[in-house]
Design a protein around this motif. Sequence first.
Motif, short mmCIF file in Angstrom:
data_model
loop_
_atom_site.label_atom_id
_atom_site.label_comp_id
_atom_site.label_asym_id
_atom_site.label_seq_id
_atom_site.Cartn_x
_atom_site.Cartn_y
_atom_site.Cartn_z
N ILE A 128 35.62 48.72 42.29
CA ILE A 128 36.57 47.92 42.97
C ILE A 128 37.63 47.43 42.33
O ILE A 128 37.76 47.00 41.08
N GLN A 129 38.97 47.65 42.95
CA GLN A 129 40.27 47.55 42.15
C GLN A 129 40.78 46.24 42.62
O GLN A 129 40.92 45.83 43.72
N ILE A 130 40.76 45.32 41.40
CA ILE A 130 41.28 43.70 41.71
C ILE A 130 42.73 43.71 41.22
O ILE A 130 43.08 44.17 40.10
N ASN B 232 43.59 50.93 38.28
CA ASN B 232 43.39 49.85 37.13
C ASN B 232 43.28 48.54 38.14
O ASN B 232 43.97 48.08 38.98
N SER B 233 42.42 47.44 37.39
CA SER B 233 42.59 46.12 38.04
C SER B 233 43.85 45.47 37.16
O SER B 233 44.14 46.09 35.78
N PHE B 234 44.54 44.56 37.66
CA PHE B 234 45.67 44.34 37.09
C PHE B 234 46.07 42.67 37.26
O PHE B 234 45.57 42.29 38.24
N ARG B 235 46.95 42.07 36.63
CA ARG B 235 47.32 40.63 37.03
C ARG B 235 48.88 40.65 36.70
O ARG B 235 49.49 40.89 35.68
N VAL B 236 49.62 40.37 37.64
CA VAL B 236 50.85 39.94 38.06
C VAL B 236 51.33 38.61 37.63
O VAL B 236 51.03 37.74 38.52
N GLU B 237 51.86 38.39 36.54
CA GLU B 237 52.10 36.93 36.28
C GLU B 237 53.23 36.87 36.38
O GLU B 237 54.22 37.22 35.83
N ILE C 248 35.35 38.14 37.26
CA ILE C 248 35.86 39.08 36.05
C ILE C 248 34.48 39.93 35.59
O ILE C 248 34.49 41.21 35.16
N SER C 249 33.34 39.30 35.17
CA SER C 249 32.22 39.84 34.73
C SER C 249 31.28 40.89 35.69
O SER C 249 30.90 41.89 35.40
N ASN C 250 31.37 40.43 36.83
CA ASN C 250 30.65 41.28 38.07
C ASN C 250 31.37 42.24 38.76
O ASN C 250 30.83 43.39 39.31
N LEU C 251 32.77 41.89 38.74
CA LEU C 251 33.49 42.98 39.60
C LEU C 251 34.48 43.85 38.75
O LEU C 251 34.49 45.17 39.18
N ILE C 252 35.16 43.15 37.89
CA ILE C 252 36.12 44.07 36.86
C ILE C 252 35.56 44.54 35.65
O ILE C 252 35.60 45.89 35.64
N GLU C 253 34.80 43.80 34.80
CA GLU C 253 34.15 44.42 33.76
C GLU C 253 32.86 45.10 34.01
O GLU C 253 32.53 46.17 33.23
N GLU D 251 44.37 30.92 33.63
CA GLU D 251 44.52 32.36 33.40
C GLU D 251 43.43 32.99 33.47
O GLU D 251 42.03 32.82 33.05
N MET D 252 43.29 34.40 34.20
CA MET D 252 42.26 35.16 33.81
C MET D 252 42.41 36.35 33.11
O MET D 252 43.38 37.28 33.40
N VAL D 253 41.82 36.49 32.15
CA VAL D 253 42.04 37.38 31.11
C VAL D 253 40.55 38.38 30.77
O VAL D 253 39.49 37.85 30.78
N SER D 254 40.86 39.54 30.66
CA SER D 254 39.95 40.44 30.13
C SER D 254 40.64 41.66 29.75
O SER D 254 41.65 42.29 29.98
N ASP D 255 40.07 42.53 28.99
CA ASP D 255 40.39 43.73 28.18
C ASP D 255 40.67 44.75 29.41
O ASP D 255 41.29 45.74 29.60
N LYS D 256 40.01 44.73 30.71
CA LYS D 256 40.00 45.30 32.03
C LYS D 256 41.05 45.24 32.82
O LYS D 256 41.25 45.63 33.79
N ILE D 257 41.71 43.84 32.55
CA ILE D 257 42.77 43.61 33.55
C ILE D 257 44.18 43.99 32.80
O ILE D 257 44.32 43.24 31.63
N GLU D 258 44.82 44.56 33.28
CA GLU D 258 46.15 45.07 32.78
C GLU D 258 47.39 44.02 33.12
O GLU D 258 47.44 43.60 34.21
N GLU D 259 47.80 43.26 32.24
CA GLU D 259 48.79 42.21 32.19
C GLU D 259 50.17 42.63 32.53
O GLU D 259 50.80 43.59 31.87
N ILE D 260 50.73 42.44 33.79
CA ILE D 260 52.04 42.83 34.14
C ILE D 260 53.01 41.55 34.33
O ILE D 260 52.67 40.84 35.25
#
Length: 579
Positions: A204-206, A24-29, A194-199, A223-232
């Motif tokens: 490719i795992q980001i 999964n792609s994810f975001r560590v806040e 977000i649009s071309n690599l994650i969604e 902030e980078m937000v998407s349903d495809k980005i898991e927030e941690i």
Amino acid sequence: MCNPAEKASEETLEKIYTALDRGNSFRVEAGAGAGKTYSLIKALHYLIKLKSAMLQKNFQKIACITYTNVATEEIRSRIDNHPSVFVDTIHGFCWSVMQGFQSQMREQIKDLGDDRLNEKIDDAGGLKKQKIVYDLGYRSASEKEIYIHHDNVIELFTVLLSKEKFRSIIKNQYPIIFIDEYQDTNADLGKTIISNLIEAETDIQIGLFGDHWQKIYEDGIGEMVSDKIEEIGKNANFRSEKKIVEFLNRMRPSLPQMEKDPASYGEIRVFHTNNWAGVRRDGRGGGHWKGDLPEIEAGNYFRDVKDKLIQEGWEFTFEKTKILMLTNSVLAREQGYSGISKVFRYTDDYLKMQDKYIDYFVNILEPVSEYFGNKKYGEMLKSIGIRTPRLRNHSDKKVWNDSLNKLIDVRNSGTIGEVIDCLIETQKPRLSAKIEESEEKFSQLKDLTEFEDEADEKFVSRIRRLKSVKYSEIIELAKYINDKTPFSTNHGVKGAEFDNVLVVCGRGWNKYNWSQFLGWENDGVPADKEESFRRNRNLFYVSCSRPKKRLAVLFTQELSESALATLSRWFLPENIFSI
């Protein structure tokens, strides 16, 4: 037994490892003091252990993108320069991928809207089949080569990400990409990632590591937000003592932090000047001073607060205490650069280095001079941007040595104009492309007695006044900006920490109004002011989250009732004092 911060950190790592295992792609806040870099390094070690053999077999690497050379070197050293990880700045990474796409770059280059580059291409006979080159960021063009600017690299990469073949090349080279300080990613590039690599599900795992409350670049995405980005969220604070962490949690309840030591205490003091009975500055004459104390009074209040804190046990030494000036009403004269402050209408031009001359002097010429004086020649060349030194023989080295010795002499005794003349003569180091263009324009206009364009007249006047200032003022300004005195603006302070921090909030900044920001926090942010609110909030948050033990805030600007209500909620009434 783990302390609360360590426990929260371990929970974050487990979530990161799970996301990596699942692809999964994810975001560590990670808020201030959370230990973001530690989490990033642990994640890299985890991947190296699991995947390095497979990556090397497939001639692939993990990419780790940073935003400063310092961060690049730190990460490389902490993973022992492992061959399965490619660590570089955003510009270095982008260029490493796209330098082979010569025809595609040529197709796009005229449409970037870079008028100066297009003019150089036209002067060279137009766009043909020249090789696109990225070296030091200077724009130039000939029949054989076109040298592009730093901004062009990001713009071209953003455009190429929409091409399926380009994305396929990235995937084949870098199946996993980490972005450090993700919030500072160029907004257009961030949206494209977000649009071309994650969604777009490119496989490719980001992994994004950062904090959108600590965005410092104007063009950053935040902030980078998407349903495809898991927030941690990382709910730890290893820096500050309990009372300061509790304040940060009241300011930012969406990302609560646990302190390292529950038995620690910490101190907070907030001072305001609303009871001052005199006439405050009215804002006339530019500089956005409205509502602030007169300069002399602001200095008096600053010294009074400093004396009070010393009586309470503060040590105002460089090692113990940092003074962050979110104002410019106090220090220009005391710090030794009053001549520079009189050249510019807005303090942002020199304190935030928005002026091209100041930016070059502080970020290039001063490091070069310091490295040369300390005989760190490799670091010196790297600071200029020369990765492969063009020193073929003793004669080349002598030219550099003689040129820099001459520069040091002029730097110590001459004016800014004399330093520029020296650099034009020696070309070591070369002036920035922006300054060369400015000098060419100044040379054409300086002897005119009448100007057709008022803007040209103002330009000549400003450059002439700047050149008459002693260069020693640049040396003092650079020390101030680069934290070599107890005083500093907020430039470069993100990530730093100090035992004690005094934050002085006043007017004079082009884009900051502390009473307004605090009032909006209490009453609600107007729909068209979100960007302004976030800019003020982020700087205030970064500043107030630096201390380990003691935090004091002084407002020389008059505060509204709504602003005071916000301070009472965040800092608690017993910590707020009218002086």
